[in-house]
Design a protein around this motif. Structure first.
Motif, PDB file in Angstrom:
ATOM      1  N   GLY A  76     101.023  57.247  99.232  1.00 37.90           N
ATOM      2  CA  GLY A  76     101.471  56.244  99.825  1.00 37.90           C
ATOM      3  C   GLY A  76     101.061  56.224 101.453  1.00 37.90           C
ATOM      4  O   GLY A  76     100.722  54.932 101.615  1.00 37.90           O
ATOM      5  N   ARG A  77     100.658  57.126 101.849  1.00 35.66           N
ATOM      6  CA  ARG A  77      99.938  57.157 103.178  1.00 35.66           C
ATOM      7  C   ARG A  77      98.762  56.216 103.144  1.00 35.66           C
ATOM      8  O   ARG A  77      98.590  55.388 104.123  1.00 35.66           O
ATOM      9  N   GLY A  78      97.891  56.514 102.318  1.00 36.21           N
ATOM     10  CA  GLY A  78      96.714  55.930 101.946  1.00 36.21           C
ATOM     11  C   GLY A  78      96.678  54.438 101.978  1.00 36.21           C
ATOM     12  O   GLY A  78      95.778  53.551 101.792  1.00 36.21           O
ATOM     13  N   MET A  79      98.104  53.866 101.344  1.00 36.62           N
ATOM     14  CA  MET A  79      98.455  52.365 101.297  1.00 36.62           C
ATOM     15  C   MET A  79      99.337  52.135 102.390  1.00 36.62           C
ATOM     16  O   MET A  79      99.904  50.889 102.422  1.00 36.62           O
ATOM     17  N   SER A  80      99.458  52.664 103.416  1.00 32.89           N
ATOM     18  CA  SER A  80     100.434  52.370 104.714  1.00 32.89           C
ATOM     19  C   SER A  80     101.806  52.270 104.280  1.00 32.89           C
ATOM     20  O   SER A  80     102.437  51.434 104.569  1.00 32.89           O
ATOM     21  N   MET A  81     102.231  53.093 103.054  1.00 37.91           N
ATOM     22  CA  MET A  81     103.641  53.056 102.713  1.00 37.91           C
ATOM     23  C   MET A  81     104.386  54.025 103.002  1.00 37.91           C
ATOM     24  O   MET A  81     103.909  55.386 102.797  1.00 37.91           O
ATOM     25  N   SER A  82     105.682  53.790 103.127  1.00 40.79           N
ATOM     26  CA  SER A  82     106.563  55.223 103.382  1.00 40.79           C
ATOM     27  C   SER A  82     106.679  55.814 102.391  1.00 40.79           C
ATOM     28  O   SER A  82     106.504  55.450 101.350  1.00 40.79           O
ATOM     29  N   TYR A  83     106.908  57.139 102.775  1.00 39.15           N
ATOM     30  CA  TYR A  83     107.076  58.139 101.868  1.00 39.15           C
ATOM     31  C   TYR A  83     108.232  57.733 100.835  1.00 39.15           C
ATOM     32  O   TYR A  83     108.367  57.822  99.605  1.00 39.15           O
ATOM     33  N   LYS A  84     109.210  57.181 101.514  1.00 39.84           N
ATOM     34  CA  LYS A  84     110.495  56.557 100.704  1.00 39.84           C
ATOM     35  C   LYS A  84     110.325  55.744  99.988  1.00 39.84           C
ATOM     36  O   LYS A  84     110.555  55.670  98.542  1.00 39.84           O
ATOM     37  N   ARG A  85     109.395  54.683 100.146  1.00 41.29           N
ATOM     38  CA  ARG A  85     109.183  53.523  99.504  1.00 41.29           C
ATOM     39  C   ARG A  85     108.219  54.060  98.310  1.00 41.29           C
ATOM     40  O   ARG A  85     108.368  53.713  97.215  1.00 41.29           O
ATOM     41  N   ALA A  86     107.324  55.103  98.540  1.00 42.31           N
ATOM     42  CA  ALA A  86     106.466  55.370  97.573  1.00 42.31           C
ATOM     43  C   ALA A  86     107.267  56.276  96.275  1.00 42.31           C
ATOM     44  O   ALA A  86     107.181  55.886  95.212  1.00 42.31           O
ATOM     45  N   TRP A  87     108.133  56.938  96.694  1.00 44.95           N
ATOM     46  CA  TRP A  87     108.952  57.804  96.050  1.00 44.95           C
ATOM     47  C   TRP A  87     109.979  56.885  95.190  1.00 44.95           C
ATOM     48  O   TRP A  87     110.192  57.120  93.733  1.00 44.95           O
ATOM     49  N   SER A  88     110.413  55.928  95.652  1.00 48.32           N
ATOM     50  CA  SER A  88     111.190  54.786  95.176  1.00 48.32           C
ATOM     51  C   SER A  88     110.381  54.055  94.057  1.00 48.32           C
ATOM     52  O   SER A  88     111.017  53.819  92.815  1.00 48.32           O
ATOM     53  N   LEU A  89     109.129  53.678  94.259  1.00 52.31           N
ATOM     54  CA  LEU A  89     108.470  53.165  93.098  1.00 52.31           C
ATOM     55  C   LEU A  89     108.141  54.046  91.843  1.00 52.31           C
ATOM     56  O   LEU A  89     108.189  53.569  90.765  1.00 52.31           O
ATOM     57  N   VAL A  90     107.791  55.274  92.242  1.00 52.34           N
ATOM     58  CA  VAL A  90     107.689  56.245  91.178  1.00 52.34           C
ATOM     59  C   VAL A  90     108.796  56.414  90.649  1.00 52.34           C
ATOM     60  O   VAL A  90     108.744  56.580  89.357  1.00 52.34           O
ATOM     61  N   GLU A  91     110.047  56.676  91.181  1.00 52.45           N
ATOM     62  CA  GLU A  91     111.419  56.699  90.171  1.00 52.45           C
ATOM     63  C   GLU A  91     111.364  55.566  89.266  1.00 52.45           C
ATOM     64  O   GLU A  91     111.826  55.582  88.223  1.00 52.45           O
ATOM     65  N   GLU A  92     111.217  54.465  89.824  1.00 54.08           N
ATOM     66  CA  GLU A  92     111.338  53.121  89.209  1.00 54.08           C
ATOM     67  C   GLU A  92     110.425  53.065  88.022  1.00 54.08           C
ATOM     68  O   GLU A  92     111.099  52.724  86.715  1.00 54.08           O
ATOM     69  N   MET A  93     109.174  53.351  88.158  1.00 52.22           N
ATOM     70  CA  MET A  93     108.282  53.514  86.987  1.00 52.22           C
ATOM     71  C   MET A  93     108.718  54.716  86.013  1.00 52.22           C
ATOM     72  O   MET A  93     108.786  54.335  84.802  1.00 52.22           O
ATOM     73  N   ASN A  94     108.856  55.627  86.360  1.00 54.12           N
ATOM     74  CA  ASN A  94     109.356  56.675  85.610  1.00 54.12           C
ATOM     75  C   ASN A  94     110.423  56.367  84.773  1.00 54.12           C
ATOM     76  O   ASN A  94     110.639  56.863  83.481  1.00 54.12           O
ATOM     77  N   ALA A  95     111.505  55.594  85.372  1.00 55.26           N
ATOM     78  CA  ALA A  95     112.669  55.308  84.516  1.00 55.26           C
ATOM     79  C   ALA A  95     112.416  54.264  83.590  1.00 55.26           C
ATOM     80  O   ALA A  95     113.198  54.091  82.375  1.00 55.26           O
ATOM     81  N   ALA A  96     111.373  53.488  83.880  1.00 51.46           N
ATOM     82  CA  ALA A  96     111.200  52.139  83.017  1.00 51.46           C
ATOM     83  C   ALA A  96     110.496  52.524  81.469  1.00 51.46           C
ATOM     84  O   ALA A  96     110.664  51.831  80.843  1.00 51.46           O
ATOM     85  N   PHE A  97     109.711  53.740  81.802  1.00 53.10           N
ATOM     86  CA  PHE A  97     108.967  53.918  80.329  1.00 53.10           C
ATOM     87  C   PHE A  97     109.637  54.891  79.879  1.00 53.10           C
ATOM     88  O   PHE A  97     110.419  55.714  80.089  1.00 53.10           O
ATOM     89  N   ARG A  98     109.223  54.894  78.545  1.00 54.43           N
ATOM     90  CA  ARG A  98     109.587  56.087  77.591  1.00 54.43           C
ATOM     91  C   ARG A  98     109.649  57.632  78.096  1.00 54.43           C
ATOM     92  O   ARG A  98     110.042  58.427  77.498  1.00 54.43           O
ATOM     93  N   ALA A  99     108.592  57.610  78.683  1.00 58.04           N
ATOM     94  CA  ALA A  99     108.487  59.098  79.478  1.00 58.04           C
ATOM     95  C   ALA A  99     107.842  58.896  80.677  1.00 58.04           C
ATOM     96  O   ALA A  99     107.413  57.763  81.183  1.00 58.04           O
ATOM     97  N   PRO A 100     108.059  59.824  81.727  1.00 60.90           N
ATOM     98  CA  PRO A 100     107.612  59.768  83.124  1.00 60.90           C
ATOM     99  C   PRO A 100     106.055  59.631  83.214  1.00 60.90           C
ATOM    100  O   PRO A 100     105.389  59.723  82.317  1.00 60.90           O
ATOM    101  N   LEU A 101     105.603  58.513  84.168  1.00 59.14           N
ATOM    102  CA  LEU A 101     104.130  58.321  84.586  1.00 59.14           C
ATOM    103  C   LEU A 101     103.746  59.295  85.401  1.00 59.14           C
ATOM    104  O   LEU A 101     102.544  59.553  85.669  1.00 59.14           O
ATOM    105  N   VAL A 102     104.598  59.980  86.334  1.00 61.35           N
ATOM    106  CA  VAL A 102     104.210  60.843  87.204  1.00 61.35           C
ATOM    107  C   VAL A 102     105.120  61.924  86.984  1.00 61.35           C
ATOM    108  O   VAL A 102     106.260  62.085  87.134  1.00 61.35           O
ATOM    109  N   HIS A 103     104.507  63.339  87.108  1.00 62.62           N
ATOM    110  CA  HIS A 103     104.970  64.650  87.193  1.00 62.62           C
ATOM    111  C   HIS A 103     104.849  65.028  88.641  1.00 62.62           C
ATOM    112  O   HIS A 103     103.700  65.045  89.242  1.00 62.62           O
ATOM    113  N   SER A 104     106.117  65.555  89.059  1.00 60.70           N
ATOM    114  CA  SER A 104     105.993  65.876  90.378  1.00 60.70           C
ATOM    115  C   SER A 104     106.906  67.241  90.782  1.00 60.70           C
ATOM    116  O   SER A 104     107.755  67.510  90.075  1.00 60.70           O
ATOM    117  N   SER A 105     106.384  68.050  91.492  1.00 57.35           N
ATOM    118  CA  SER A 105     107.196  69.010  91.919  1.00 57.35           C
ATOM    119  C   SER A 105     107.652  69.060  93.537  1.00 57.35           C
ATOM    120  O   SER A 105     106.643  69.190  94.374  1.00 57.35           O
TER     121      SER A 105
END
Lengths: 129, 129
Positions: B54-83
């Motif tokens: 997110g920082r590399g795109m000047s995107m807030s952490y919250k925004r980056a997380w929100s986009l990841v969660e949106e994508m993970n929910a939209a597909f049959r399986a998550p696109l991003v694995h995170s700890s």
């Protein structure tokens, strides 16, 4: 061409979920050409009026004029010929240059839908049901 | 692949004006997939971190997380694995599903630049000098 004569679109396979694409080209700092300007050009061609074309897109008259002026200034010749005047805002039509630019943009959209249909379908198939 | 090994791009002919394209696919109301999400996936793959991507795109952490969660929910399986965890926000990586979706999207961009290069060049040639 009437609807009765129109062949079925083969751009995408029949699918229940409506897939739309939006393509925007950035030519340096000179021009961004995307679906808004393309639809506006098409509306002007179809209605003969910048005001009516803008209304059809829920776009303000001022905004529609601004986009037309931006496009006219960016190309070697204007894309839209207009005669201002009267309460209706005068008439407008696409120039030959306008027709050419619109046709190239629409062809790019078709290219994506046709040459890219396998990749688009692959992404769609991965979506949650 | 290092820069020294990278072959010259043949996606567009060499040209002084930088042409960029932005493609956004709308899958009904389920998902919009465009350059922002694609770049975020690529950043996560390259940095191993949602925060860093997110920082590399000047995107807030919250925004980056929100986009990841949106994508993970939209597909049959998550696109991003995170700890999650720790001040750094934990580590993250692309799943195989994430790699596939990103690859399809990048291929669509390549298809436009290659199959559409004549139309893009034609529009460019009509721009005012």
């Amino acid at each position: 061409m009437s609807n009765a004569q129109r062949p079925p679109s083969d751009a995408l396979p029949a699918t229940p979920s409506p897939i739309r694409l939006r393509l925007r080209l950035h030519f340096g700092d000179v021009l961004k050409l995307g679906p808004g300007k393309a639809d506006l050009l098409e509306g002007i061609r179809d209605t003969g009026s910048i005001a009516a074309a803008g209304r059809g897109m829920s776009m303000s008259y001022k905004r529609a004029w601004s986009l037309v002026e931006e496009m006219n200034a960016a190309f070697r010749a204007p894309l839209v010929h207009s005669s201002r005047g009267g309460a209706q805002g005068g008439g407008a039509s696409l120039t030959e240059m306008g027709e050419r630019v619109l046709a190239h943009y629409r062809r790019l959209e078709e290219i994506i839908l046709q040459a890219g249909q396998d990749d688009i379908a692959a992404i769609e198939a991965l979506l949650a049901p």
